[in-house]
Scaffold this motif. Structure first.
Motif, mmCIF file in Angstrom:
data_model
loop_
_atom_site.group_PDB
_atom_site.id
_atom_site.type_symbol
_atom_site.label_atom_id
_atom_site.label_comp_id
_atom_site.label_asym_id
_atom_site.label_seq_id
_atom_site.Cartn_x
_atom_site.Cartn_y
_atom_site.Cartn_z
ATOM 1 N N VAL A 152 96.145 22.324 14.738
ATOM 2 C CA VAL A 152 96.028 22.992 13.560
ATOM 3 C C VAL A 152 95.953 24.453 13.527
ATOM 4 O O VAL A 152 97.149 25.096 13.012
ATOM 5 C CB VAL A 152 94.362 22.932 12.919
ATOM 6 C CG1 VAL A 152 94.220 21.435 12.518
ATOM 7 C CG2 VAL A 152 93.419 23.095 14.067
ATOM 8 N N HIS A 153 95.320 25.209 14.275
ATOM 9 C CA HIS A 153 95.501 26.624 14.339
ATOM 10 C C HIS A 153 96.405 27.041 15.656
ATOM 11 O O HIS A 153 95.885 26.764 16.713
ATOM 12 C CB HIS A 153 94.241 27.493 14.231
ATOM 13 C CG HIS A 153 93.399 27.334 13.007
ATOM 14 N ND1 HIS A 153 93.776 27.607 11.811
ATOM 15 C CD2 HIS A 153 92.408 26.428 13.012
ATOM 16 C CE1 HIS A 153 92.999 27.028 10.865
ATOM 17 N NE2 HIS A 153 92.015 26.545 11.535
ATOM 18 N N SER A 160 86.818 17.588 11.819
ATOM 19 C CA SER A 160 86.934 18.238 10.512
ATOM 20 C C SER A 160 85.932 18.089 9.417
ATOM 21 O O SER A 160 85.085 17.049 9.338
ATOM 22 C CB SER A 160 88.352 18.099 9.846
ATOM 23 O OG SER A 160 89.211 18.365 10.639
ATOM 24 N N PHE A 198 97.307 17.456 7.876
ATOM 25 C CA PHE A 198 96.165 16.462 8.144
ATOM 26 C C PHE A 198 96.651 15.120 7.466
ATOM 27 O O PHE A 198 96.259 14.116 7.559
ATOM 28 C CB PHE A 198 94.987 16.979 7.405
ATOM 29 C CG PHE A 198 94.108 17.866 8.462
ATOM 30 C CD1 PHE A 198 93.411 17.467 9.240
ATOM 31 C CD2 PHE A 198 94.387 19.160 8.080
ATOM 32 C CE1 PHE A 198 92.507 18.474 10.075
ATOM 33 C CE2 PHE A 198 93.623 20.043 9.167
ATOM 34 C CZ PHE A 198 92.688 19.944 9.710
ATOM 35 N N ARG A 240 96.690 22.383 0.605
ATOM 36 C CA ARG A 240 96.847 23.232 1.858
ATOM 37 C C ARG A 240 96.981 22.984 3.034
ATOM 38 O O ARG A 240 97.344 23.508 3.944
ATOM 39 C CB ARG A 240 95.578 24.209 1.366
ATOM 40 C CG ARG A 240 95.686 25.053 0.095
ATOM 41 C CD ARG A 240 94.232 25.900 0.183
ATOM 42 N NE ARG A 240 94.158 26.687 1.175
ATOM 43 C CZ ARG A 240 92.798 27.417 1.466
ATOM 44 N NH1 ARG A 240 92.011 27.408 0.605
ATOM 45 N NH2 ARG A 240 92.804 27.919 2.585
ATOM 46 N N TYR A 241 96.615 21.795 3.306
ATOM 47 C CA TYR A 241 96.181 21.160 4.679
ATOM 48 C C TYR A 241 97.347 19.984 4.805
ATOM 49 O O TYR A 241 96.988 18.878 5.267
ATOM 50 C CB TYR A 241 94.688 20.884 5.194
ATOM 51 C CG TYR A 241 93.841 21.906 4.533
ATOM 52 C CD1 TYR A 241 93.735 23.028 5.313
ATOM 53 C CD2 TYR A 241 93.063 21.811 3.396
ATOM 54 C CE1 TYR A 241 92.687 23.880 5.277
ATOM 55 C CE2 TYR A 241 92.224 22.973 3.275
ATOM 56 C CZ TYR A 241 92.047 23.942 4.008
ATOM 57 O OH TYR A 241 91.435 24.893 3.841
#
Length: 89
Positions: free
Chosen positions: A61-62, A70, A30, A26-27
């Motif tokens: 990130v957002h 993190s 990263f 999902r990330y």
């Protein structure tokens, strides 16, 4: 105190690289980022090790905001160096 308290202490300062999960990661933003462990704990319900990581280079990130810290499960990382490894000195 838990029987593995020594392992939690050894983790502090360990350099790690985010490699994610082999399936359903999902990330992806990263992936490949490198940082060091600032905290390590065991999830009470699952028994899985989690780490707090401070990134050497902050990453977006957002909504483009950058983060320098993190928290993830240790299984998402590759360990690059151990702070107690004296083989390089």
């Amino acid at each position: 105190m838990r029987a593995d308290w020594w392992y939690i202490i050894i983790m502090l300062g360990t350099v790690i690289k985010y490699v994610g999960r082999p399936i359903d990661e999902r990330y992806e933003n990263f992936m490949g980022h490198v940082g060091y462990v600032t905290h390590s704990s065991i999830h009470e319900a699952t028994g899985a090790r989690h780490v707090a990581v401070t990134w050497f280079e902050p990453l977006p990130v957002h909504s483009g905001r950058k983060t320098s810290r993190s928290h993830f499960g240790l299984e998402r990382f590759e360990i690059l160096s151990d702070p107690l490894d004296n083989s390089l000195t």
